[in-house]
Enzyme design. Structure first.
Site, PDB file in Angstrom:
ATOM      1  N   ASP A   1      -5.610   8.673   3.784  1.00  0.00           N
ATOM      2  CA  ASP A   1      -5.575   9.000   2.354  1.00  0.00           C
ATOM      3  C   ASP A   1      -6.860   9.687   1.910  1.00  0.00           C
ATOM      4  OD1 ASP A   1      -3.118   7.744   2.259  1.00  0.00           O
ATOM      5  OD2 ASP A   1      -4.035   5.792   1.875  1.00  0.00           O
TER       6      ASP A   1
ATOM      7  N   HIS B   1       1.878   4.503  -2.820  1.00  0.00           N
ATOM      8  CA  HIS B   1       2.037   5.962  -2.665  1.00  0.00           C
ATOM      9  C   HIS B   1       3.415   6.412  -3.159  1.00  0.00           C
ATOM     10  CE1 HIS B   1      -1.583   6.457  -0.353  1.00  0.00           C
ATOM     11  NE2 HIS B   1      -1.165   5.743   0.675  1.00  0.00           N
TER      12      HIS B   1
ATOM     13  N   HIS C   1       0.849  -1.200   0.000  1.00  0.00           N
ATOM     14  CA  HIS C   1       0.000   0.000   0.000  1.00  0.00           C
ATOM     15  C   HIS C   1       0.887   1.254   0.000  1.00  0.00           C
ATOM     16  CE1 HIS C   1      -3.404   2.549   1.658  1.00  0.00           C
ATOM     17  NE2 HIS C   1      -2.350   3.247   2.029  1.00  0.00           N
ATOM     18  N   GLU C   2       1.858   1.263   0.900  1.00  0.00           N
ATOM     19  CA  GLU C   2       2.731   2.442   1.008  1.00  0.00           C
ATOM     20  C   GLU C   2       3.622   2.596  -0.215  1.00  0.00           C
ATOM     21  OE1 GLU C   2       2.175   4.723   3.115  1.00  0.00           O
ATOM     22  OE2 GLU C   2       0.675   3.433   4.053  1.00  0.00           O
TER      23      GLU C   2
HETATM   24 ZN   LIG Z   1      -2.161   5.244   2.398  1.00  0.00          ZN
END
Ligand SMILES: [Zn+2]
Length: 390
Positions: free
Chosen positions: A183, A85, A81-82
């Site tokens: 987010d 980003h 997930h990170e």
């Molecule tokens: Zn996030």
């Protein structure tokens, strides 16, 4: 007494600027480096792991090995997930300082703050990874003919896959809450910034975040859930920090020290008495004074130093004995944002013209204090266009 020479501004501005602005910075350690990005674990994430192992979240209490595997895989989903980003940020030319894993899902700390438009895509990329993971797991579960209700699966391995499916749905939902620092808060801010001033949009997203954190905190007290309380505190602190950091960045970008500095100020001489200093303090609005010997700055005398000196040594003591010899100065072309990180409370920063020759000393031309810098930033923000994004 030998005066401590001021350090070159490069040294003073570089380190505070690079210091990550994060409330829980010190409690993390390096785990790995992926795609050039350091992955750190915060100690509260380990608390989460302990809680998961102890309470058997995931329903596999009888299978400690499966529980451990589940936790590691969940952790891998958070890292992915990170990375979503971080790698999207890279596409916009923004480097990632590091990824820190917290109980609420981790934070990719970007070295520069993106503009609001690219931030929308950077923010969406993380939850999108969880959607993709959930879709892949969902297809596998459906293909294997396993039910999606975890309570109907006695075998540990299929149960693990179904748990991971729901975990990714949960990660997506939690991160898309429309509140800073999640987010969804950034997505909300991008949306609001189309219609409102960016600063106002940021404040609204942060306030919603803090409101949700309070509700979550209350809920955790009613349900006696320490993990929820931990998350609530984290969200509350991070929402405020995030909004402040963003506001400062937004306001200070593109401004230099020269624009914001006070040009009209008084100095004291090392040989002045505290009585003279007190008269200067009372006769105007200036609280802090550079102390000079001839042309050269020897220190600063703040209002607090003066009051302390008067109480301890009386009005006939010399300024030189009470002043702070350790002071910070910057050159007028320094970015204002860097200087904002370098302020210590209630202490001015002096502005000096760089020396023309190596034997010269820098020449005092201005002063900055936190109050006047903030006034300058707010006034210049509302005097300039655009405030909104199209
Ligand atoms: Zn996030």
């Amino acid at each position: 007494m030998t005066p401590i020479p001021p350090q070159p501004p490069e040294h003073q501005s570089a380190s505070p600027f690079r210091r990550p602005q994060n409330p829980f910075d010190s409690g993390s350690f390096l785990l790995a480096v992926i795609a050039g990005i350091p992955i750190r674990i915060h100690f509260t994430f380990l608390l989460l792991l302990v809680l998961v192992a102890a309470t058997g979240i995931g329903g596999n209490q009888g299978h400690s090995l499966i529980s451990v595997i589940y936790v590691i895989l969940l952790f891998a989903c958070v890292v992915l997930h990170e990375l979503g980003h971080a790698l999207t940020a890279r596409r916009y030319g923004i480097r990632t300082y590091d990824i820190v894993l917290y109980p609420i899902g981790g934070v990719a700390r970007l070295q520069n703050l993106p503009d609001v438009k690219s931030e929308l895509w950077i923010a969406l990329a993380g939850p999108a990874v969880n959607v993709v993971l959930a879709a892949l797991l969902g297809i596998a579960i459906a293909a294997a003919g396993v039910p999606f209700d975890p309570s109907q699966i006695p075998a540990p391995l299929p149960r693990l896959v179904v748990d991971l499916f729901w975990s990714n749905i949960a990660l997506f939902a939690f991160n898309m809450l429309p509140a800073f620092p999640m987010d969804g808060g950034r997505v909300l801010r991008s949306f609001l910034a189309k219609y409102l001033d960016v600063l106002v949009a940021t404040r609204i997203a942060a306030s919603i975040g803090q409101g949700l954190a309070l509700l979550l905190g209350l809920w955790s007290l009613f349900t006696l859930n320490p993990l929820l309380l931990l998350i609530a505190v984290f969200v509350f602190v991070a929402a405020g920090q995030e909004a402040n950091a963003y506001q400062t960045h937004l306001l200070a970008t593109g401004h230099t020290v020269r624009e914001a500095m006070l040009r009209d100020f008084h100095t004291l001489s090392v040989g002045d008495t505290l009585r003279t200093a007190a008269e200067k303090l009372l006769s105007g609005s200036q609280h802090d004074f550079p102390v000079v010997f001839g042309e050269e700055v020897q220190g600063v005398l703040t209002r607090a130093d003066l009051l302390r000196g008067l109480a301890q040594e009386g009005p006939d003591a010399y300024v030189a004995g009470v002043m702070q010899r350790d002071f910070t100065y910057v050159y007028p072309n320094t970015d204002l944002e860097q200087v904002l990180q370098a302020f210590t409370p209630n202490k001015p920063i002096l502005v000096m013209e760089p020396p023309q020759t190596p034997t010269d000393s820098p020449k005092l031309i201005g002063m900055l204090n936190q109050e006047n810098v903030l006034e300058f930033l707010i006034i210049s923000h509302f005097n300039s266009r655009p405030h909104r994004l199209d």
